[in-house]
Design an enzyme around this catalytic site. Structure first.
Site, PDB file in Angstrom:
ATOM      1  N   HIS A   1      33.692  29.363  37.515  1.00 28.58           N
ATOM      2  CA  HIS A   1      33.855  29.854  36.196  1.00 28.58           C
ATOM      3  C   HIS A   1      35.147  30.846  36.461  1.00 28.58           C
ATOM      4  O   HIS A   1      34.784  31.781  37.002  1.00 28.58           O
ATOM      5  CB  HIS A   1      32.548  30.424  35.978  1.00 28.58           C
ATOM      6  CG  HIS A   1      32.989  31.162  34.398  1.00 28.58           C
ATOM      7  ND1 HIS A   1      32.559  30.882  33.266  1.00 28.58           N
ATOM      8  CD2 HIS A   1      33.629  32.444  34.201  1.00 28.58           C
ATOM      9  CE1 HIS A   1      32.713  31.585  32.159  1.00 28.58           C
ATOM     10  NE2 HIS A   1      33.477  32.552  32.912  1.00 28.58           N
TER      11      HIS A   1
ATOM     12  N   ASN B   1      33.058  30.540  26.196  1.00 29.11           N
ATOM     13  CA  ASN B   1      33.894  31.078  27.080  1.00 29.11           C
ATOM     14  C   ASN B   1      34.106  30.197  28.203  1.00 29.11           C
ATOM     15  O   ASN B   1      33.108  29.697  28.875  1.00 29.11           O
ATOM     16  CB  ASN B   1      33.296  32.412  27.704  1.00 29.11           C
ATOM     17  CG  ASN B   1      34.202  33.242  28.609  1.00 29.11           C
ATOM     18  OD1 ASN B   1      35.275  32.937  28.680  1.00 29.11           O
ATOM     19  ND2 ASN B   1      33.747  33.996  29.371  1.00 29.11           N
TER      20      ASN B   1
ATOM     21  N   ASP C   1      29.435  21.735  29.360  1.00 28.77           N
ATOM     22  CA  ASP C   1      28.697  23.211  29.351  1.00 28.77           C
ATOM     23  C   ASP C   1      27.984  23.657  28.437  1.00 28.77           C
ATOM     24  O   ASP C   1      28.146  24.531  27.504  1.00 28.77           O
ATOM     25  CB  ASP C   1      30.196  24.029  29.367  1.00 28.77           C
ATOM     26  CG  ASP C   1      29.865  25.535  29.557  1.00 28.77           C
ATOM     27  OD1 ASP C   1      30.702  26.441  29.464  1.00 28.77           O
ATOM     28  OD2 ASP C   1      28.800  26.010  29.925  1.00 28.77           O
TER      29      ASP C   1
END
Lengths: 310, 430, 184
Positions: free
Chosen positions: B177, B278, B305
């Site tokens: 990430h 995010n 995600d």
């Protein structure tokens, strides 16, 4: 017969096979002194030896100290915590002060590779490197080679597996330089985060699979795992280290049945090697210690035994 | 009970299969492929595409410890409803999946309650704190298929370098990430014109790009495999392109929301927190770069995600809301509607990006439409038009910005290990 | 050093001297009970072995032979330009209660014997130590004397006595040489 034509012993990389032979043969001869009732010969009487240890060590310091005393030299031990070194004295000044006091030899251990070189440049006295950072530990390499030679009759053609954190290990490096000079086949095995680069050009084989290194090995030399490296992200846990790279009975069986088990000490039992093999009949760990005193006596004799030379 | 998938267009580019035929599924495997086959239960795939099972390698199942957001049952139900036969779940749970007992817990629970296959990932560092390495070797033996600190980056570059060297020994993919937290701190949406107008602190694209560059360089240095998760910016895409040209072992994924939406939607939906995730949605140039990269292979796979949250965690001020939206149930629809039908992405590419390549990245045998292969099959309907509704969602969480959208293209049937789990976007009762 | 100045003993003379020394040892010690020989490296060793063979021949009993390397005990190490190679000493029999006869080829200043006494005493404590040498050439610098002497040869300090033995050098003889002029 000429002795060593050098003032200092800083590493094995620069020693020739003839020089190493001389040291090992001398050590073999001197070994009995440490085991007989009167552990003294007068050979270095009147010579002074300082052990200068910037890094903690009990066994190496004591081994050098005993070696000097068995040869009747005067020995003084200086460790960082109790000297002007801690007051910020530079290496150069330390050297000059020792010189001014008339010291004949300095045995030095330091955390930074190359420090004994600096000392040697500033001293007329002989300097013996007792371990400088990740660089070399020549007396350990020599005592390892002596032990192997005693048990195996020679070094050429043997498969020697060095298991553990060889990246950070001066013991591994000295062993590599010494053993390859004699034509031994050296293997390094350990976690990928702890393997050095560039030793392939010495003919050294590098693997993350400890089984590969142990297969058919004549000698298994297990390095100590520095536990503080866990905090620096080099290995996750002692349990995982032992599981994948620990030398246990099952793994040791991959080596030859008469393979030697070595360790420079001090051991973390159950971590880099299991306790049963540390005490097993293949272990020559205690012989290494005895040979350590003999090798250090040999180094002191060969450097200090004669008159003013070089 | 055997299942006959009748009359569909079999399409499995990796196996070189592209033909109209019947597939007979029996005893967990593809028993036969041909014409005029018979079986106990018939799934009529006429006019539809029969593909190897889709695998989503970026899903938050929230197990253990956060079952109020999602659990194995509901998460895998959402997966099969979305056409997925398998999911790889992330370890940022409570506790973090960084040790053998927790891995085993997830593996065992999934075996019992999962409607599709579940493979856990393990953390890179203990607790994902970015300090000590997690026991990757042990976790691998317990069943992880990759390592990641997802949810967080690994802040310290030297730690990341050592972690990559360590993971490489076990051939574990390091999923990252990418976020430099010093650059993203306090932000809630993309740093740009929209965030300026809406008065929301922005997350600069550079915060992702800095770590993408770092990870690619570390991959070149160490030879380790690194996977850039949820890529969101055009410069990140350029960096991956460069890295691959340099021979780095880097892969990248894009989410459906990043190839469909931009930061404009935050304004259009009037601060709806279902637009908050995010990395955030960025600009149209970013979106177009992502689509182009999917077409040219710079981006290897599609992953959702899928990040379910409790309504109380989203139904607050924009800045307070947790980051994350769901995605399992809309991924296929969005890909078909926005990319395949308009002719931007081919069906073959879609299947490679949703089945074959995700499997390979995590060292799994890719599902295949060949006789004898495990029967993990996804049937998709390119023609069906449907509306995304919250009520029909199987996930506990309804935080999706696509609710109310009309999409043409939908998953039709999901078969996992020879069992029919979903038909016509309804989870099949067991 | 090329031509010897004089031949001091030939092979036959050496062996006769050794036989006589052997008899003297037996007479002095009333037999060979508790007697052991210790040869000082290097040529003291074959001398000790030959003596041991004669003792066994005359008395019918085997006499133990040890080897002593005195390099570590020399008092002149600091004057050497390079460090001599050391070899092992081998004294495997017990020393307390033993009459040890040190054996060397040439007795000169006495410093070698002094070092041998120190080396031997660091290994153990014999009840008696005696000294047997093939040649005594005088010029003692320490109060040391031999109990058994093969031949007394008066020499000057500018001369060298060399003992050659078949076991080491291929032939038996004792010769006298002049020191070459540069050697001082």
């Amino acid at each position: 017969m000429a002795g060593l034509k050098r003032k200092d012993i800083l590493g094995l990389k620069e020693l020739s096979v003839a020089e190493i032979d001389l040291i090992l043969n001398t050590a073999d001869t001197l070994k009995d002194i440490a085991t007989r009732p009167i552990k003294k010969v007068p050979t270095l009487r009147g010579k002074s030896l300082v052990t200068l240890f910037y890094e903690n060590s009990t066994r190496t310091a004591k081994s050098f100290e005993l070696a000097g005393k068995y040869l009747s030299a005067d020995v003084i031990n200086v460790s960082v915590s109790s000297s002007s070194v801690q007051k910020g004295e530079t290496l150069k000044d330390t050297a000059r002060n020792l010189e001014a006091m008339g010291v004949d030899a300095v045995v030095m251990r330091h955390a930074m590779g190359g420090a004994p070189q600096i000392l040697a440049q500033h001293l007329h006295a002989s300097v013996i490197n007792a371990g400088d950072g990740m660089h070399e530990h020549p007396s350990q390499g020599l005592l390892d080679m002596l032990t192997i030679r005693q048990k195996k009759g020679g070094l050429s053609g043997l498969k020697v597996a060095i298991v553990g954190d060889s990246y950070h290990s001066r013991v591994a490096r000295s062993n590599i330089y010494g053993l390859t000079k004699y034509g031994a086949e050296v293997w390094l095995a350990g976690p990928a985060t702890m393997l050095p680069q560039g030793y392939e050009e010495y003919g050294v084989k590098v693997t993350t699979r400890v089984e590969e290194a142990l297969e058919g090995a004549d000698v298994v030399n297990v390095l100590r795992l520095q536990l503080e490296r866990q905090g620096r992200g080099l290995f996750p846990s002692v349990a995982e280290y032992h599981k994948f790279w620990g030398v246990n009975e099952r793994r040791l069986r991959l080596a030859k049945p008469d393979a030697l088990l070595m360790h420079p000490g001090p051991m973390n039992r159950g971590v880099e090697l299991s306790t049963s093999i540390a005490d097993g009949n293949q272990s020559v760990i205690l012989e290494q210690v005895t040979n350590g005193v003999a090798v250090r006596m040999a180094l002191l004799y060969l450097l200090l035994g004669g008159g003013e030379s070089a | 009970m055997s299942i006959l998938i009748r009359g569909g267009r079999l399409l499995d580019p990796a196996s070189g299969v592209d033909r109209i035929a019947d597939i007979l599924v029996d005893d967990g495997k593809i028993a036969a492929i041909g014409a005029g086959l018979t079986g106990d239960r018939v799934v009529d795939a006429t006019g539809k595409v029969v593909a190897p099972g889709f695998i989503d390698i970026h899903v938050h199942l929230r197990v253990p410890g956060q079952e109020y957001k999602e659990d194995i049952r509901t998460g895998t139900a959402a997966a099969v409803r979305g056409g997925f036969t398998g999911v790889v779940c992330m370890p940022n749970t409570k506790p973090v999946i960084d040790n053998v007992p927790t891995v085993s817990y997830v593996v065992n629970l999934a075996a019992k309650e999962g409607l599709c296959r579940v493979w856990p990932t393990g953390a890179i560092t203990k607790g994902s704190k970015g300090e000590e390495l997690a026991e990757m070797g042990e976790m691998l033996e317990a069943g992880i298929v990759a390592v990641t600190d997802d949810g967080r980056p690994v802040d310290d570059a030297e730690r990341m370098r050592q972690a990559m060297i360590y993971a490489r020994q076990f051939d574990l993919l390091v999923m990252d990430h990418c976020e430099d937290k010093s650059l993203s701190a306090g932000g809630a949406m993309h740093f740009g014109k929209v965030s300026a107008e809406l008065g929301i602190k922005g997350i600069a694209a550079a915060s992702e790009e800095v770590h993408v560059a770092r990870d690619i360089l570390l991959s070149l240095e160490t030879g380790a495999r690194v996977h850039i998760q949820h890529i969101s910016s055009r410069r990140s895409v350029e960096l991956v392109r460069w890295g691959k040209a340099m021979g780095a072992r880097v892969s990248a994924e894009a989410t459906p929301h990043h190839f469909t939406l931009t930061d404009q939607i935050v304004a259009d939906m009037n601060y709806a927190t279902s637009t908050k995730m995010n990395p955030p949605l960025r600009e149209e140039t970013d979106r177009q770069a992502i689509v182009a990269a999917m077409v040219d292979g710079t981006i290897d796979i599609i992953a959702t995600d899928h990040a379910p949250h409790h309504i109380d965690e989203k139904d607050v001020e924009y800045q307070q809301a947790l980051f994350g939206i769901t995605g399992l149930e809309t991924a296929v629809g969005l890909t078909l509607d926005r990319l395949v039908r308009p002719g931007i992405l081919s069906l073959e590419q879609m299947i490679l990006m949703m089945s074959t390549r995700p499997a390979r990245l995590v060292n799994l045998t890719p599902p295949a439409l060949t006789v004898g292969a495990q029967a993990d099959i996804t049937v998709i309907d390119l023609e069906r038009t449907w509306t995304v509704t919250a009520e029909e969602m199987a996930s506990k969480s309804k935080n999706s910005p696509f609710i109310g959208w009309s999409l043409t293209g939908a998953p039709y049937a999901t078969i996992v290990g020879g069992a029919l789990r979903m038909l016509e976007m309804k989870v099949v009762a067991q | 050093m090329t031509e010897p100045k004089a031949l001091l003993m030939d092979s036959a003379q050496m062996n006769r001297a050794l036989s006589r020394i052997a008899h003297e040892i037996i007479e002095r010690n009333k037999g060979t009970e508790n007697v052991a020989l210790v040869g000082i490296r290097r040529r003291g060793v074959p001398l000790a072995q030959r003596l041991a063979a004669r003792l066994q021949e005359f008395e019918g009993k085997k006499v133990p032979v040890g080897i002593l390397d005195i390099t570590l005990y020399r008092d002149d190490l600091t004057e050497l330009s390079s460090v001599p190679v050391i070899h092992k000493s081998e004294v495997t029999f017990k020393l307390p209660g033993t009459i040890v006869i040190l054996v060397d080829d040439v007795l000169y200043t006495g410093r070698t014997v002094r070092a041998a006494l120190d080396a031997l005493l660091d290994i153990g404590r014999p009840s008696v130590i005696q000294l047997a040498v093939l040649v005594d050439r005088g010029h003692r610098e320490l109060p040391i004397r031999a109990d058994y002497v093969g031949k007394n040869v008066p020499t000057s300090k500018r001369e060298v006595v060399e003992v050659h033995m078949t076991e080491v050098d291929g032939e038996d003889y004792v010769a006298l040489f002049d020191l070459p002029d540069e050697a001082h």
